[in-house]
Design a protein around this motif. Structure first.
Motif, short mmCIF file in Angstrom:
data_model
loop_
_atom_site.label_atom_id
_atom_site.label_comp_id
_atom_site.label_asym_id
_atom_site.label_seq_id
_atom_site.Cartn_x
_atom_site.Cartn_y
_atom_site.Cartn_z
N PRO A 65 -26.57 2.47 -23.89
CA PRO A 65 -27.68 1.81 -22.93
C PRO A 65 -27.81 2.49 -21.82
CG PRO A 65 -26.20 -0.15 -23.81
CD PRO A 65 -25.58 1.36 -24.08
N ARG A 66 -29.20 2.86 -21.49
CA ARG A 66 -29.67 3.84 -20.45
C ARG A 66 -29.15 4.96 -20.35
NH1 ARG A 66 -32.71 1.18 -21.48
NH2 ARG A 66 -34.01 1.95 -19.88
N VAL A 67 -28.43 5.55 -21.18
CA VAL A 67 -28.06 6.98 -21.56
C VAL A 67 -28.88 7.60 -22.68
CG1 VAL A 67 -26.15 8.64 -21.82
CG2 VAL A 67 -25.82 6.57 -20.28
N GLY A 68 -28.80 6.85 -23.72
CA GLY A 68 -29.40 7.34 -24.72
C GLY A 68 -28.48 7.74 -25.86
N THR A 69 -28.94 8.80 -26.63
CA THR A 69 -27.85 8.86 -28.00
C THR A 69 -27.04 10.09 -27.59
OG1 THR A 69 -29.35 8.15 -29.70
CG2 THR A 69 -27.73 9.45 -30.55
N VAL A 70 -25.41 9.82 -27.99
CA VAL A 70 -24.61 11.01 -27.31
C VAL A 70 -23.80 11.20 -28.87
CG1 VAL A 70 -24.68 10.27 -25.01
CG2 VAL A 70 -23.00 9.39 -26.73
N VAL A 71 -23.15 12.36 -28.49
CA VAL A 71 -22.17 12.83 -29.69
C VAL A 71 -20.91 11.76 -29.42
CG1 VAL A 71 -20.60 14.57 -30.69
CG2 VAL A 71 -22.75 15.13 -29.65
N VAL A 145 -33.61 -4.64 -30.08
CA VAL A 145 -32.81 -4.62 -28.92
C VAL A 145 -31.90 -3.43 -28.64
CG1 VAL A 145 -30.96 -5.86 -27.54
CG2 VAL A 145 -32.61 -7.22 -28.85
N GLU A 146 -31.13 -2.91 -29.65
CA GLU A 146 -30.37 -1.83 -29.64
C GLU A 146 -31.23 -0.47 -29.34
OE1 GLU A 146 -28.38 -1.63 -33.22
OE2 GLU A 146 -26.87 -3.37 -32.83
N ILE A 147 -32.53 -0.65 -29.95
CA ILE A 147 -33.23 0.67 -29.76
C ILE A 147 -33.75 0.74 -28.10
CG2 ILE A 147 -35.55 1.72 -30.13
CD1 ILE A 147 -35.29 0.70 -33.06
N VAL A 148 -34.31 -0.46 -27.63
CA VAL A 148 -34.75 -0.55 -26.38
C VAL A 148 -33.65 -0.60 -25.31
CG1 VAL A 148 -35.89 -1.92 -25.00
CG2 VAL A 148 -36.73 -1.90 -27.18
N ASP A 149 -32.46 -1.09 -25.62
CA ASP A 149 -31.51 -0.85 -24.63
C ASP A 149 -31.32 0.62 -24.45
OD1 ASP A 149 -30.98 -3.37 -24.02
OD2 ASP A 149 -29.25 -3.68 -25.36
N ALA A 150 -31.13 1.40 -25.52
CA ALA A 150 -30.65 2.89 -25.48
C ALA A 150 -31.72 3.98 -24.98
CB ALA A 150 -30.19 3.22 -26.70
N GLU A 151 -33.08 3.41 -25.24
CA GLU A 151 -34.19 4.29 -24.84
C GLU A 151 -35.22 3.73 -24.16
OE1 GLU A 151 -35.12 7.45 -27.99
OE2 GLU A 151 -33.64 6.61 -29.26
N GLY A 152 -35.37 2.42 -24.09
CA GLY A 152 -36.75 1.85 -23.35
C GLY A 152 -37.57 1.23 -24.04
#
Length: 360
Positions: A65-71, A145-152
């Motif tokens: 969340p609020r960072v994005g997708t990471v390795v 919710v998972e999408i928006v938590d991660a990317e807005g």
């Protein structure tokens, strides 16, 4: 299929997989967002979402969340298909005076512990891949919710949700009529993640403090919540009304008229929501600029020095220069300071030592 005839999402996933397994992208490093993938490869956002979903199911990446997708941590070579756990509520560094080193203060993201989702939220068996589960409204809401938590909020689309779930683009519409309806379901689900104790703490103030901190913890976990409604057009959601009922119960039986009770409740809620709105705004600014708070502040250093050395702003200059290490704007600290001040100001009114203002 040959690589040349593979669907676009498979070709893009293969390229990102190569970058990860060959070490071009290290553990914890951000991978391209759905928007960046769409722009770089000229594909739709839904295709880009499917790329990241594929890599997530392989255990190569995870959403933060609020960072994005990471390795994902510890990645060496592609492993068996599994579903990654999701990290919640990562705090951002506080704003600081330009040119100063980053503050090393620990950031709390939740003032009150949040219970695990109840059975009604249909978390489903963790060991079963999402694609093998029956599509339900609860799964759709959870994925959104998972999408928006991660990317807005700007990353949300019905097609993107479908891609994340591995279903046909129109399948979610069998359960949710529109994106607008989905947003309301998401908000109701998020506001329902916290519960109040069966026995209220002693005193109206302690009860209102618990209400405000519980809401703050939910906004902290889901910053987009503060962007959905307004005080003049409130969200009429069952789980949001649970928070309103708790706050109003704290004021009940104290001799306040109905209008004053509602005004106090709206004032406290509006304060929490107003501070929380800055969480999502910062995330949006970082996504648009590609700069963290610290990086952005460093770039403002020349303009900041010009202001603090100008004779036009003597009080501001004196205050900033008097703080060793610079002024750090920490939203958690500001929230507590403002809540205490707000409730101090309401004490005489709630305890009957003053009358409501005329017209209230």
């Amino acid at each position: 299929m040959t690589p040349e005839t593979d669907p676009p999402f498979r070709r893009i996933a293969a390229e990102l997989r190569r970058r990860i397994t060959e070490g071009e992208l290290a553990a914890g490093e951000r991978v391209p967002s759905t928007r960046r993938i769409a722009e770089e490869w000229g594909v739709a956002l839904a295709t880009a979402t499917k790329v990241l979903t594929t890599l997530s199911l392989e255990g190569l990446v995870e959403s933060r969340p609020r960072v994005g997708t990471v390795v994902a941590p510890g990645v060496r070579t592609p492993g068996p298909v599994r579903e990654q756990g999701r990290h919640r509520g990562q705090g951002r560094h506080p704003a600081r005076t330009p040119g100063e080193p980053p503050a090393r203060a620990s950031r709390r993201t939740d003032h009150a512990p949040l219970p695990a989702p109840g059975p009604e939220q249909e978390t489903g068996p963790e060991s079963q891949p999402e694609s093998d589960q029956e599509l339900t409204r609860a799964r759709i809401v959870r994925a959104a919710v998972e999408i928006v938590d991660a990317e807005g909020l700007t990353a949300l689309s019905m097609r993107g949700v479908a891609a994340r779930l591995g279903v046909a683009a129109m399948s979610p519409y069998r359960y949710v009529g529109s994106k607008e309806e989905l947003l309301l379901l998401m908000a109701d689900s998020a506001f329902g993640e916290a519960a109040y104790p069966a026995t209220a703490p002693e005193g109206w103030r302690a009860q209102l403090e618990l209400s405000a901190r519980t809401l703050w913890s939910l906004f902290r976990r889901h910053p987009w919540l503060a962007q959905l409604g307004s005080l003049t057009r409130p969200l009429l959601l069952p789980n949001l009304m649970v928070h309103a009922e708790w706050a109003l119960s704290a004021l009940d039986g104290r001799g306040l008229d109905a209008r004053t009770m509602l005004d106090v409740h709206v004032l406290v809620y509006g304060y929490v929501e107003g501070i929380a709105a800055n969480l999502e705004r910062e995330a949006q600014a970082e996504a648009a600029s590609g700069l963290s708070e610290d990086e952005w502040m460093d770039r403002q250093a020349p303009a900041f020095r010009a202001i603090t050395t100008s004779p036009r702003y003597p009080v501001f200059s004196r205050l900033v220069q008097s703080i060793e290490g610079g002024y750090d704007l920490d939203l958690d600290t500001l929230f507590e300071f403002g809540l205490r001040s707000l409730l101090d100001g309401l004490t005489d009114l709630v305890e009957g030592r003053t009358q409501p203002p005329a017209g209230a």
